[in-house]
Design an enzyme around this catalytic site. Structure first.
Site, PDB file in Angstrom:
ATOM      1  N   CYS A 124     -32.670  27.211 -17.675  1.00  0.00           N
ATOM      2  CA  CYS A 124     -31.209  27.187 -17.796  1.00  0.00           C
ATOM      3  C   CYS A 124     -30.533  26.558 -16.574  1.00  0.00           C
ATOM      4  O   CYS A 124     -30.340  27.236 -15.548  1.00  0.00           O
ATOM      5  CB  CYS A 124     -30.672  28.600 -17.949  1.00  0.00           C
ATOM      6  N   THR A 158     -32.527  25.506 -24.872  1.00  0.00           N
ATOM      7  CA  THR A 158     -33.586  25.473 -25.880  1.00  0.00           C
ATOM      8  C   THR A 158     -34.328  26.812 -25.876  1.00  0.00           C
ATOM      9  O   THR A 158     -34.700  27.315 -24.813  1.00  0.00           O
ATOM     10  CB  THR A 158     -34.559  24.306 -25.589  1.00  0.00           C
ATOM     11  N   ARG A 243     -40.302  15.045 -17.012  1.00  0.00           N
ATOM     12  CA  ARG A 243     -39.766  13.837 -17.655  1.00  0.00           C
ATOM     13  C   ARG A 243     -40.843  12.967 -18.309  1.00  0.00           C
ATOM     14  O   ARG A 243     -40.583  12.362 -19.361  1.00  0.00           O
ATOM     15  CB  ARG A 243     -38.907  13.047 -16.669  1.00  0.00           C
ATOM     16  N   VAL A 337     -35.450  -1.048 -41.769  1.00  0.00           N
ATOM     17  CA  VAL A 337     -36.587  -1.529 -42.576  1.00  0.00           C
ATOM     18  C   VAL A 337     -36.548  -0.876 -43.961  1.00  0.00           C
ATOM     19  O   VAL A 337     -36.832  -1.513 -44.978  1.00  0.00           O
ATOM     20  CB  VAL A 337     -37.930  -1.221 -41.856  1.00  0.00           C
ATOM     21  N   GLU A 363     -32.647  16.723 -20.402  1.00  0.00           N
ATOM     22  CA  GLU A 363     -33.455  16.500 -19.172  1.00  0.00           C
ATOM     23  C   GLU A 363     -32.967  15.294 -18.370  1.00  0.00           C
ATOM     24  O   GLU A 363     -33.755  14.551 -17.794  1.00  0.00           O
ATOM     25  CB  GLU A 363     -34.944  16.408 -19.505  1.00  0.00           C
ATOM     26  N   GLY A 364     -31.651  15.103 -18.360  1.00  0.00           N
ATOM     27  CA  GLY A 364     -31.044  13.977 -17.644  1.00  0.00           C
ATOM     28  C   GLY A 364     -30.808  12.837 -18.607  1.00  0.00           C
ATOM     29  O   GLY A 364     -31.751  12.291 -19.170  1.00  0.00           O
TER      30      GLY A 364
HETATM   31  C1  FAD Z   1     -30.604  19.794 -28.092  1.00  0.00           C
HETATM   32  C2  FAD Z   1     -30.357  20.021 -26.630  1.00  0.00           C
HETATM   33  C3  FAD Z   1     -31.239  20.827 -25.909  1.00  0.00           C
HETATM   34  C4  FAD Z   1     -31.009  21.080 -24.558  1.00  0.00           C
HETATM   35  N1  FAD Z   1     -31.835  21.951 -23.881  1.00  0.00           N
HETATM   36  C5  FAD Z   1     -31.503  22.319 -22.600  1.00  0.00           C
HETATM   37  C6  FAD Z   1     -32.240  23.360 -21.923  1.00  0.00           C
HETATM   38  O1  FAD Z   1     -33.219  23.903 -22.449  1.00  0.00           O
HETATM   39  N2  FAD Z   1     -31.819  23.726 -20.681  1.00  0.00           N
HETATM   40  C7  FAD Z   1     -30.759  23.149 -20.060  1.00  0.00           C
HETATM   41  O2  FAD Z   1     -30.422  23.545 -18.951  1.00  0.00           O
HETATM   42  N3  FAD Z   1     -30.032  22.171 -20.685  1.00  0.00           N
HETATM   43  C8  FAD Z   1     -30.383  21.757 -21.934  1.00  0.00           C
HETATM   44  N4  FAD Z   1     -29.651  20.780 -22.579  1.00  0.00           N
HETATM   45  C9  FAD Z   1     -28.494  20.228 -21.910  1.00  0.00           C
HETATM   46  C10 FAD Z   1     -28.692  18.789 -21.449  1.00  0.00           C
HETATM   47  O3  FAD Z   1     -29.607  18.735 -20.386  1.00  0.00           O
HETATM   48  C11 FAD Z   1     -27.311  18.234 -21.094  1.00  0.00           C
HETATM   49  O4  FAD Z   1     -26.593  18.075 -22.310  1.00  0.00           O
HETATM   50  C12 FAD Z   1     -27.375  16.925 -20.342  1.00  0.00           C
HETATM   51  O5  FAD Z   1     -27.903  17.122 -19.061  1.00  0.00           O
HETATM   52  C13 FAD Z   1     -26.002  16.250 -20.219  1.00  0.00           C
HETATM   53  O6  FAD Z   1     -25.035  17.137 -19.782  1.00  0.00           O
HETATM   54  P1  FAD Z   1     -23.632  17.228 -20.570  1.00  0.00           P
HETATM   55  O7  FAD Z   1     -23.946  17.411 -22.011  1.00  0.00           O
HETATM   56  O8  FAD Z   1     -22.818  18.270 -19.926  1.00  0.00           O
HETATM   57  O9  FAD Z   1     -22.971  15.824 -20.402  1.00  0.00           O
HETATM   58  P2  FAD Z   1     -22.069  15.367 -19.151  1.00  0.00           P
HETATM   59  O10 FAD Z   1     -22.761  15.704 -17.889  1.00  0.00           O
HETATM   60  O11 FAD Z   1     -20.695  15.854 -19.359  1.00  0.00           O
HETATM   61  O12 FAD Z   1     -22.087  13.778 -19.343  1.00  0.00           O
HETATM   62  C14 FAD Z   1     -21.295  13.131 -20.336  1.00  0.00           C
HETATM   63  C15 FAD Z   1     -21.562  11.639 -20.271  1.00  0.00           C
HETATM   64  O13 FAD Z   1     -21.243  11.121 -18.966  1.00  0.00           O
HETATM   65  C16 FAD Z   1     -22.350  10.440 -18.424  1.00  0.00           C
HETATM   66  N5  FAD Z   1     -22.426  10.640 -16.973  1.00  0.00           N
HETATM   67  C17 FAD Z   1     -22.291  11.808 -16.280  1.00  0.00           C
HETATM   68  N6  FAD Z   1     -22.440  11.581 -14.965  1.00  0.00           N
HETATM   69  C18 FAD Z   1     -22.681  10.261 -14.799  1.00  0.00           C
HETATM   70  C19 FAD Z   1     -22.936   9.414 -13.692  1.00  0.00           C
HETATM   71  N7  FAD Z   1     -23.019   9.891 -12.433  1.00  0.00           N
HETATM   72  N8  FAD Z   1     -23.122   8.105 -13.902  1.00  0.00           N
HETATM   73  C20 FAD Z   1     -23.096   7.592 -15.185  1.00  0.00           C
HETATM   74  N9  FAD Z   1     -22.861   8.346 -16.272  1.00  0.00           N
HETATM   75  C21 FAD Z   1     -22.665   9.653 -16.092  1.00  0.00           C
HETATM   76  C22 FAD Z   1     -23.574  11.062 -19.113  1.00  0.00           C
HETATM   77  O14 FAD Z   1     -24.683  10.187 -19.088  1.00  0.00           O
HETATM   78  C23 FAD Z   1     -23.034  11.276 -20.510  1.00  0.00           C
HETATM   79  O15 FAD Z   1     -23.121  10.079 -21.230  1.00  0.00           O
HETATM   80  C24 FAD Z   1     -29.907  20.482 -23.908  1.00  0.00           C
HETATM   81  C25 FAD Z   1     -29.045  19.640 -24.632  1.00  0.00           C
HETATM   82  C26 FAD Z   1     -29.251  19.422 -25.965  1.00  0.00           C
HETATM   83  C27 FAD Z   1     -28.279  18.550 -26.718  1.00  0.00           C
END
Ligand code: FAD
Length: 382
Positions: A124, A158, A243, A337, A363-364
């Site tokens: 988390c 997750t 990763r 396709v 995961e980023g």
């Molecule tokens: C199905 C699913 C499972 C997941 N499982 C886990 C889990 O088990 N544990 C956990 O901790 N998290 C989990 N996540 C969360 C996931 O890691 C985050 O959604 C992800 O890191 C992006 O964070 P955010 O959604 O808050 O987007 P934001 O951080 O708000 O980003 C929004 C957009 O801005 C862009 N952005 C942000 N900062 C920058 C920058 N510096 N430069 C360029 N672009 C930028 C991002 O690339 C994205 O396109 C999960 C997400 C999903 C959808």
């Protein structure tokens, strides 16, 4: 010496995982996706076969596999359904910080818990205010005597509904950014810990995803995994280790896109010939094959680095970024396709396209991987 051959043991692992995918994952994948329900019985069987928690050392009841071994299994399972496989792999994501930073008692208790019975764990970091900027997380901890008290909220976690324990990153003071972050292991049954509703997702619907709320959650000092100031580094080091697995997952998904698309291109006719004979369709197949093999090499190299003590976060980011973007492109092309048939649930490729998207997010994100890569390039590090 450079050697691209898998060992006999690795070949056997791949075969076992491939058979399991064919017999146990593919038959249930469409229904699990439709109902957004994780098939626990499939998890339990995979656990019995040793396809889960692979990297847990033998002294804690695990198989003691290497990162490459684990990634090879991941590729095979992902071929069947990345939703089911993501939930299986979440134990490795949660187990990795325990492996990296835990003391012997923590490893014995929590890794031992995962290997003694088919149980789940969650990792988390992400919060409603954002996931990309881990240093900005707000979930707070306070030291009270020898214990800690946590307050805050994590989202998109997750296996949150299924987990027996959570590895939670929290801050002493959000203003301290990465210097304030610590990590804790929190038991499921701890008073004040509540799991939110299951998210209704676009893809990977079989995997459980939910929020976790912490209201005055008391955590024993024994469960401090990383002290204040060390939690951020632990989160980043965990991603460095995990990763390559996303690259492996992308490879499995792309191999499925390719196999389904080649088979369809041989059967489906347009203008009197199988569609594969049209050069523009053939080019999509060729591009899928190139991207699949390129990602395979990237994830295998990144995992090999980890097994050989070569610290190279840029290689893990290459595998994740290239693999996720390639999987999105391949799955979109697979739908192309299949034409109209690609757009309906009677065929498997629309699910592959929905499932692929999240590889670019969790995961980023793909953007964050590029930030990591560019930063390393500019610093002259790897
Ligand atoms: C199905 C699913 C499972 C997941 N499982 C886990 C889990 O088990 N544990 C956990 O901790 N998290 C989990 N996540 C969360 C996931 O890691 C985050 O959604 C992800 O890191 C992006 O964070 P955010 O959604 O808050 O987007 P934001 O951080 O708000 O980003 C929004 C957009 O801005 C862009 N952005 C942000 N900062 C920058 C920058 N510096 N430069 C360029 N672009 C930028 C991002 O690339 C994205 O396109 C999960 C997400 C999903 C959808």
């Amino acid at each position: 010496m450079l050697d691209f051959n898998l060992s006999e043991e690795q070949t056997a692992l791949c075969e076992a995982a491939r058979r399991f995918t064919k017999e146990r994952i593919i038959p249930v994948a469409a229904a699990a996706d439709r109902d957004a329900k994780f098939p626990k019985e499939v998890f339990e069987e995979a656990w019995r076969l040793g396809l889960i928690n692979g990297t847990v050392p033998t002294e804690y009841g695990g198989a003691g596999l290497g990162e490459l071994d684990n990634a090879l299994i991941t590729e095979q399972l992902a071929y069947g359904c990345t939703g089911i496989q993501t939930s299986m792999l979440a134990n490795t994501l949660a187990g990795t910080p325990v492996l990296l930073a835990g003391n012997d008692a923590q490893k014995r208790k929590y890794l031992g818990m995962l290997t003694a019975e088919p149980r789940f764990a969650s990792y988390c970091t992400t919060e409603p205010s954002g996931g990309s900027d881990v240093a900005a997380l707000k979930t707070q901890f306070r030291k009270v005597g020898s214990d800690y008290v946590l307050n805050g909220e994590k989202c998109w976690i997750t296996n949150a509904s299924l987990a027996s324990f959570y590895v939670v990153f929290a801050t002493a003071d959000a203003a301290k950014k990465h210097k304030g972050i610590a990590a804790f292991i929190v038991d499921r049954e701890t008073p004040g810990l509540h799991v939110g509703k299951h998210e209704d997702k676009m893809g990977q619907r079989a995997s459980d995803t939910a929020a976790v709320h912490f209201e005055d959650v008391k955590v024993s000092g024994e469960n401090l995994l990383a002290p204040e100031g060390e939690g951020f580094k632990l989160a980043m080091e965990t991603f460095n280790q995990t990763r390559p697995d996303i690259g492996a997952m992308a490879t499995g998904l792309m191999q499925r896109c390719l196999d389904e698309s080649v088979a369809y291109s041989r059967e489906r006719k347009a203008f009197g010939v199988p569609i594969g004979e049209h050069q523009l369709v053939g080019a999509m197949l060729a591009d899928m094959a190139i991207k699949t093999e390129a990602t395979r090499l990237l994830y295998q190299k990144a995992a090999w680095n980890l097994d050989h003590g070569v610290r190279m976060p840029i290689a893990s980011a290459f595998a994740k970024a290239f693999g996720a973007d390639a999987a999105m492109q391949c799955s979109t092309d697979a739908v192309q396709v299949f034409g109209g048939n690609g757009y309906v649930k009677d065929y498997p490729v629309e699910k592959l396209m929905r499932d692929a998207k999240v590889l670019q997010i969790y995961e980023g994100t793909s953007q964050i991987q590029r930030v990591v890569i560019a930063r390393a390039l500019l610093k002259g590090s790897s």
